[in-house]
Design a protein around this motif. Structure first.
Motif, PDB file in Angstrom:
ATOM      1  N   VAL A  95       0.736  -1.192   0.168  1.00 34.33           N
ATOM      2  CA  VAL A  95      -0.100   0.019  -0.069  1.00 34.33           C
ATOM      3  C   VAL A  95       0.916   1.403   0.053  1.00 34.33           C
ATOM      4  N   LEU A  96       0.404   2.291  -0.452  1.00 36.23           N
ATOM      5  CA  LEU A  96       1.297   3.615  -0.526  1.00 36.23           C
ATOM      6  C   LEU A  96       0.743   4.444   0.476  1.00 36.23           C
ATOM      7  N   GLN A  97       1.818   5.033   1.015  1.00 35.16           N
ATOM      8  CA  GLN A  97       1.707   6.129   2.013  1.00 35.16           C
ATOM      9  C   GLN A  97       1.794   7.374   0.861  1.00 35.16           C
ATOM     10  N   ALA A  98       0.534   8.050   0.776  1.00 34.99           N
ATOM     11  CA  ALA A  98       0.533   9.133  -0.120  1.00 34.99           C
ATOM     12  C   ALA A  98       0.832  10.479   0.423  1.00 34.99           C
ATOM     13  N   VAL A  99       1.084  10.557   1.864  1.00 30.30           N
ATOM     14  CA  VAL A  99       1.196  11.995   2.145  1.00 30.30           C
ATOM     15  C   VAL A  99       2.351  11.732   3.320  1.00 30.30           C
ATOM     16  N   GLY A 100       3.285  12.771   3.263  1.00 32.36           N
ATOM     17  CA  GLY A 100       4.150  12.866   4.596  1.00 32.36           C
ATOM     18  C   GLY A 100       5.570  12.339   4.038  1.00 32.36           C
ATOM     19  N   GLU A 101       6.444  12.478   4.946  1.00 25.39           N
ATOM     20  CA  GLU A 101       7.963  12.019   4.559  1.00 25.39           C
ATOM     21  C   GLU A 101       8.015  10.799   5.415  1.00 25.39           C
ATOM     22  N   ARG A 102       9.288  10.339   5.053  1.00 23.55           N
ATOM     23  CA  ARG A 102       9.782   8.804   5.452  1.00 23.55           C
ATOM     24  C   ARG A 102       9.542   8.824   6.994  1.00 23.55           C
ATOM     25  N   GLY A 103      10.092   9.882   7.546  1.00 24.97           N
ATOM     26  CA  GLY A 103       9.919   9.735   9.223  1.00 24.97           C
ATOM     27  C   GLY A 103       8.586   9.811   9.650  1.00 24.97           C
ATOM     28  N   ASP A 104       7.740  10.119   8.847  1.00 23.42           N
ATOM     29  CA  ASP A 104       6.053  10.416   9.504  1.00 23.42           C
ATOM     30  C   ASP A 104       5.465   9.033   9.841  1.00 23.42           C
ATOM     31  N   MET A 105       5.889   8.017   8.967  1.00 28.26           N
ATOM     32  CA  MET A 105       5.258   6.841   9.258  1.00 28.26           C
ATOM     33  C   MET A 105       5.788   6.193  10.404  1.00 28.26           C
ATOM     34  N   ASP A 106       6.976   6.373  10.893  1.00 28.71           N
ATOM     35  CA  ASP A 106       7.810   5.788  12.285  1.00 28.71           C
ATOM     36  C   ASP A 106       6.928   6.759  13.251  1.00 28.71           C
ATOM     37  N   ARG A 107       6.843   7.953  13.131  1.00 33.75           N
ATOM     38  CA  ARG A 107       5.993   8.877  14.002  1.00 33.75           C
ATOM     39  C   ARG A 107       4.853   8.360  14.399  1.00 33.75           C
ATOM     40  N   VAL A 108       3.877   8.239  13.351  1.00 31.75           N
ATOM     41  CA  VAL A 108       2.412   8.054  13.586  1.00 31.75           C
ATOM     42  C   VAL A 108       2.153   6.432  13.971  1.00 31.75           C
TER      43      VAL A 108
END
Length: 180
Positions: A95-108
């Motif tokens: 699945v695609l992370q459509a918004v945000g930077e690479r670090g946003d996924m870890d933070r979220v």
């Protein structure tokens, strides 16, 4: 003992080098670019109407958020897409992370257990569209399904497909080899 009177099950280095040279020549003959891998962004659809249809539902995120293979537009790879894509979550495609930077996924994801699945909405996780999957599989840009084919049927057909470019290269290599 290995190496003494034992037949190896792989090619000897001379054969491998010769086959690699043949492959390189075939890639060149077919105008297949091998300079650098393309980013997923090069295959993404910008049709906003279609994008809304392929957002990962909140109920899926609630149950399966920790097993999703999440990629970003700047990624160079994704999981293979199977006929179960969008119906099953584990091992059926990215699945695609459509918004945000690479670090946003870890933070979220670090806030997921405490704040719940709602925090994932920030990433705008979505499935790849059938057009995007077809592009990743090397289908020509004018390829389309008849209007009567449902979204689910499109994913199923594409999930059972092979990469068109790879199949073309294999056929070309076999035909060319027979011509020698």
């Amino acid at each position: 003992k290995r190496g003494e009177n034992v037949e190896w099950s792989f090619e000897k280095s001379e054969e491998f080098i010769q086959n690699f040279a043949t492959l390189s020549k075939n890639l060149e003959d077919m105008n297949i670019c091998t300079d650098s891998p393309a980013r997923l962004a090069d295959y993404l659809d910008i049709d906003k109407d279609v994008i809304e249809e392929v957002m990962v539902p909140e109920k899926v995120l609630a149950k399966r958020s920790k097993v999703l293979d999440i990629v970003r537009p700047d990624s160079l790879v994704s999981c293979c897409f199977t006929a179960g894509y969008t119906r099953y979550c584990e091992g059926t495609g990215s699945v695609l992370q459509a918004v945000g930077e690479r670090g946003d996924m870890d933070r979220v994801y670090s806030k997921l257990d405490g704040e719940g699945v709602e925090v994932l909405s920030e990433l705008k996780l979505r499935y790849f569209t059938p057009r995007e999957v077809a592009s990743l599989l090397g289908f020509p840009s004018d390829f389309s399904f008849p209007p009567t084919v449902t979204l689910r049927q499109q994913y199923k057909a594409l999930g059972n497909s092979l990469n068109v470019t790879v199949v073309g290269l294999l056929i070309y290599s076999l035909v060319k080899k027979d011509d020698l």
